[in-house]
Design a protein around this motif. Structure first.
Motif, PDB file in Angstrom:
ATOM      1  N   ASP A   1       0.817  -1.211   0.000  1.00 25.54           N
ATOM      2  CA  ASP A   1       0.000   0.000   0.000  1.00 25.54           C
ATOM      3  C   ASP A   1       0.853   1.263   0.000  1.00 25.54           C
ATOM      4  O   ASP A   1       0.423   2.308  -0.490  1.00 25.54           O
ATOM      5  CB  ASP A   1      -0.933   0.016   1.214  1.00 25.54           C
ATOM      6  CG  ASP A   1      -2.034  -1.025   1.108  1.00 25.54           C
ATOM      7  OD1 ASP A   1      -2.268  -1.524  -0.013  1.00 25.54           O
ATOM      8  OD2 ASP A   1      -2.641  -1.351   2.141  1.00 25.54           O
ATOM      9  N   ARG A   2       2.052   1.163   0.605  1.00 28.91           N
ATOM     10  CA  ARG A   2       2.977   2.289   0.605  1.00 28.91           C
ATOM     11  C   ARG A   2       4.394   1.747   0.545  1.00 28.91           C
ATOM     12  O   ARG A   2       5.129   1.768   1.536  1.00 28.91           O
ATOM     13  CB  ARG A   2       2.781   3.170   1.841  1.00 28.91           C
ATOM     14  CG  ARG A   2       3.534   4.501   1.754  1.00 28.91           C
ATOM     15  CD  ARG A   2       3.104   5.447   2.853  1.00 28.91           C
ATOM     16  NE  ARG A   2       3.727   6.756   2.672  1.00 28.91           N
ATOM     17  CZ  ARG A   2       3.433   7.833   3.388  1.00 28.91           C
ATOM     18  NH1 ARG A   2       2.485   7.760   4.315  1.00 28.91           N
ATOM     19  NH2 ARG A   2       4.040   8.973   3.168  1.00 28.91           N
ATOM     20  N   PRO A   3       4.805   1.250  -0.623  1.00 29.83           N
ATOM     21  CA  PRO A   3       6.122   0.612  -0.713  1.00 29.83           C
ATOM     22  C   PRO A   3       7.254   1.620  -0.664  1.00 29.83           C
ATOM     23  O   PRO A   3       7.094   2.787  -1.026  1.00 29.83           O
ATOM     24  CB  PRO A   3       6.075  -0.083  -2.081  1.00 29.83           C
ATOM     25  CG  PRO A   3       5.122   0.750  -2.875  1.00 29.83           C
ATOM     26  CD  PRO A   3       4.081   1.228  -1.895  1.00 29.83           C
ATOM     27  N   ALA A   4       8.386   1.142  -0.216  1.00 28.26           N
ATOM     28  CA  ALA A   4       9.592   1.970  -0.237  1.00 28.26           C
ATOM     29  C   ALA A   4      10.111   2.088  -1.662  1.00 28.26           C
ATOM     30  O   ALA A   4       9.859   1.230  -2.512  1.00 28.26           O
ATOM     31  CB  ALA A   4      10.666   1.356   0.653  1.00 28.26           C
ATOM     32  N   ASP A   5      10.853   3.169  -1.923  1.00 27.03           N
ATOM     33  CA  ASP A   5      11.579   3.336  -3.187  1.00 27.03           C
ATOM     34  C   ASP A   5      12.825   2.466  -3.072  1.00 27.03           C
ATOM     35  O   ASP A   5      13.896   2.914  -2.659  1.00 27.03           O
ATOM     36  CB  ASP A   5      11.927   4.809  -3.384  1.00 27.03           C
ATOM     37  CG  ASP A   5      12.673   5.073  -4.686  1.00 27.03           C
ATOM     38  OD1 ASP A   5      12.807   4.129  -5.493  1.00 27.03           O
ATOM     39  OD2 ASP A   5      13.131   6.211  -4.881  1.00 27.03           O
ATOM     40  N   LEU A   6      12.662   1.189  -3.402  1.00 26.47           N
ATOM     41  CA  LEU A   6      13.643   0.149  -3.090  1.00 26.47           C
ATOM     42  C   LEU A   6      14.487  -0.219  -4.296  1.00 26.47           C
ATOM     43  O   LEU A   6      13.975  -0.422  -5.386  1.00 26.47           O
ATOM     44  CB  LEU A   6      12.908  -1.101  -2.588  1.00 26.47           C
ATOM     45  CG  LEU A   6      13.737  -2.377  -2.409  1.00 26.47           C
ATOM     46  CD1 LEU A   6      14.793  -2.198  -1.321  1.00 26.47           C
ATOM     47  CD2 LEU A   6      12.805  -3.551  -2.075  1.00 26.47           C
ATOM     48  N   GLU A   7      15.786  -0.336  -4.062  1.00 24.62           N
ATOM     49  CA  GLU A   7      16.701  -0.924  -5.024  1.00 24.62           C
ATOM     50  C   GLU A   7      17.576  -1.928  -4.288  1.00 24.62           C
ATOM     51  O   GLU A   7      17.836  -1.778  -3.089  1.00 24.62           O
ATOM     52  CB  GLU A   7      17.549   0.142  -5.707  1.00 24.62           C
ATOM     53  CG  GLU A   7      16.721   1.173  -6.466  1.00 24.62           C
ATOM     54  CD  GLU A   7      17.562   1.994  -7.425  1.00 24.62           C
ATOM     55  OE1 GLU A   7      18.124   1.393  -8.354  1.00 24.62           O
ATOM     56  OE2 GLU A   7      17.636   3.208  -7.228  1.00 24.62           O
ATOM     57  N   ILE A   8      17.996  -2.947  -5.007  1.00 22.09           N
ATOM     58  CA  ILE A   8      18.852  -3.965  -4.405  1.00 22.09           C
ATOM     59  C   ILE A   8      20.138  -4.092  -5.199  1.00 22.09           C
ATOM     60  O   ILE A   8      20.180  -3.787  -6.389  1.00 22.09           O
ATOM     61  CB  ILE A   8      18.149  -5.340  -4.327  1.00 22.09           C
ATOM     62  CG1 ILE A   8      17.893  -5.902  -5.724  1.00 22.09           C
ATOM     63  CG2 ILE A   8      16.867  -5.257  -3.513  1.00 22.09           C
ATOM     64  CD1 ILE A   8      17.458  -7.355  -5.744  1.00 22.09           C
ATOM     65  N   VAL A   9      21.185  -4.529  -4.520  1.00 20.27           N
ATOM     66  CA  VAL A   9      22.438  -4.891  -5.185  1.00 20.27           C
ATOM     67  C   VAL A   9      22.735  -6.336  -4.805  1.00 20.27           C
ATOM     68  O   VAL A   9      23.017  -6.642  -3.642  1.00 20.27           O
ATOM     69  CB  VAL A   9      23.609  -3.968  -4.804  1.00 20.27           C
ATOM     70  CG1 VAL A   9      24.857  -4.366  -5.591  1.00 20.27           C
ATOM     71  CG2 VAL A   9      23.255  -2.510  -5.057  1.00 20.27           C
TER      72      VAL A   9
END
Length: 425
Positions: free
Chosen positions: A234-242
């Motif tokens: 409903d309110r996801p983080a601005d997520l990136e993964i390495v």
């Protein structure tokens, strides 16, 4: 180099400049100019940080960065990533966030280091322990960072609290409008299988916030993707993964070529992690789980326990494990300074060893063989298992197979969800 918002990559796929650098650069190419940074790639597995640094921190360019980490956030040459990043002018590291046990690891279980300035770098260190929601978002806002980087070694069990620090930080980053980057490290007990009961959200605590299995069989980037996609949708983080390179789901930690740093004071070796997702259940009983010994979670016992427990456990002929009659005197925690009897868990074939089934079997046989057996009065066992079913079934006389069979449907449903977020083969 950026991944999509949810960061879903094909297993083993390459992404942009980061992947190209990771695939082609040897130790010399990985070393930045002017001697700043670190020499990655000594081991077979390269961590998320290794790959981030090899790409010159391009993912973090132009951003004020804060790092959620602890003593496990190290390079292959055992330097802490904060100490590596701080003097490097290619990244603007401005804050550190410490979890349970603290950034530098000075606190015991259930403790943290509080707010202070790190003597080695002068960076402000903020305390995240037991903070969540808007309270944690306020910490991120007060720090002045634009991007939060997470880099902590996990142990593979639902009740190991660093994954819930990850969850809380994801939620708080979304509330605070901060970008969130997760750097991957190996699951030390492989990523082959999810095992054990799935948490009932009615029993959510800091040893299990959401509906995952007791041994999750995932890495921290995979968990971050699952948390963001399933529980924070409903309110996801601005997520990136390495991601890591060189890691396979069947790899135990000693096959990675990476150095081990105890993630917490009572997780001294990868062998501890191997049994932890099962034997940590003894925290919910009146028996010692081995804290205060050199073999926490491998030694279990109490005053009045004798050879009959080891005999009963060995009679089950559990795969890959044997139990030795053992006597020990914890230096702290339960039975401090007293000699107690019990068992030592000896994993003989880790390929077939099932830590959760083994933990249940030990609970069942402890109750059967020792008249003094009792659950902790606060029913902490229900928080650890994520339901009342394990406790009530054992109290009713259920055997190991009956208890394990009771969570089969829930586990199958979780495995189907989990599969969508796996990043490695």
């Amino acid at each position: 180099m950026s991944l999509s918002r949810r960061g879903l990559l094909a297993a083993g796929g390459a992404v942009g400049a980061l992947a190209a650098t990771a695939a082609s650069a040897g130790p010399a190419a990985a070393r930045p100019a002017h001697g700043k940074g670190h020499d990655g790639g000594h081991g077979r597995v390269r961590t998320g940080f290794d790959r981030l640094a090899a790409d010159g921190y391009a993912l973090l360019k132009g951003q004020r960065v804060g790092v959620v980490t602890n003593p496990t956030g190290i390079t292959s040459d055992v330097r802490h990533i904060v100490d590596v990043m701080h003097p490097d002018d290619r990244v603007d590291l401005t804050a550190v966030f410490g979890p349970e046990h603290g950034f530098r690891g000075t606190a015991q279980a259930g403790g943290s280091e509080g707010r202070y300035d790190d003597p080695a770098t002068g960076l402000p260190v903020y305390d995240t322990y037991l903070k969540s929601g808007q309270a944690l978002a306020d910490v991120f806002t007060a720090s002045g960072v634009d991007t939060i980087v997470f880099d902590i070694q996990d142990a593979g069990a639902r009740f190991y609290t660093y994954i819930w620090t990850l969850y809380d930080c994801l939620e708080a980053a979304a509330l605070a409008g901060k970008k969130f980057v997760v750097l991957d490290r190996p699951n030390p007990v492989t990523g082959r299988a999810a095992l054990g009961p799935v948490l009932d959200p009615a029993f959510g605590t800091f040893v299990g916030r959401r509906e995952i299995s007791q041994a999750h069989g995932m890495t921290v980037t995979e968990l971050a993707l699952l948390f963001n996609g399933e529980f924070l949708a409903d309110r996801p983080a601005d997520l990136e993964i390495v991601k890591m390179s060189g890691w396979s789901r069947s790899d135990f930690f000693d096959g990675t070529g990476l150095p081990w740093v105890p993630p917490s004071p009572n997780m001294p070796t990868p062998e501890t992690a191997l049994v932890y997702s099962g034997t940590c259940l003894f925290e919910g009983t009146n028996l010692s789980e081995g804290r205060g010994t050199t073999r926490p979670f491998e030694l279990l016992g109490a005053e009045g326990v004798d050879h009959t427990w080891a005999a009963a456990a060995n009679a089950l002929d559990l795969p890959g494990v044997a139990f030795r009659e053992a006597y020990f005197a914890p230096t702290f925690s339960k039975f401090q300074g007293k000699t107690v009897g019990g068992v030592q868990v000896h994993v003989q074939d880790r390929e077939v060893f099932d830590p959760v089934r083994t933990g249940i079997a030990l609970l069942v046989t402890a109750k059967q063989s020792w008249s003094g057996f009792a659950w902790r009065p606060d029913n902490w066992i229900d928080k650890l298992t994520g339901n009342t079913r394990v406790r009530t079934m054992i109290d009713a006389g259920a055997d190991t197979d009956e208890v394990v069979g009771a969570w089969a449907d829930d586990l199958a449903a979780f495995r189907a969800v989990r599969k969508r977020y796996l990043q490695y083969r």
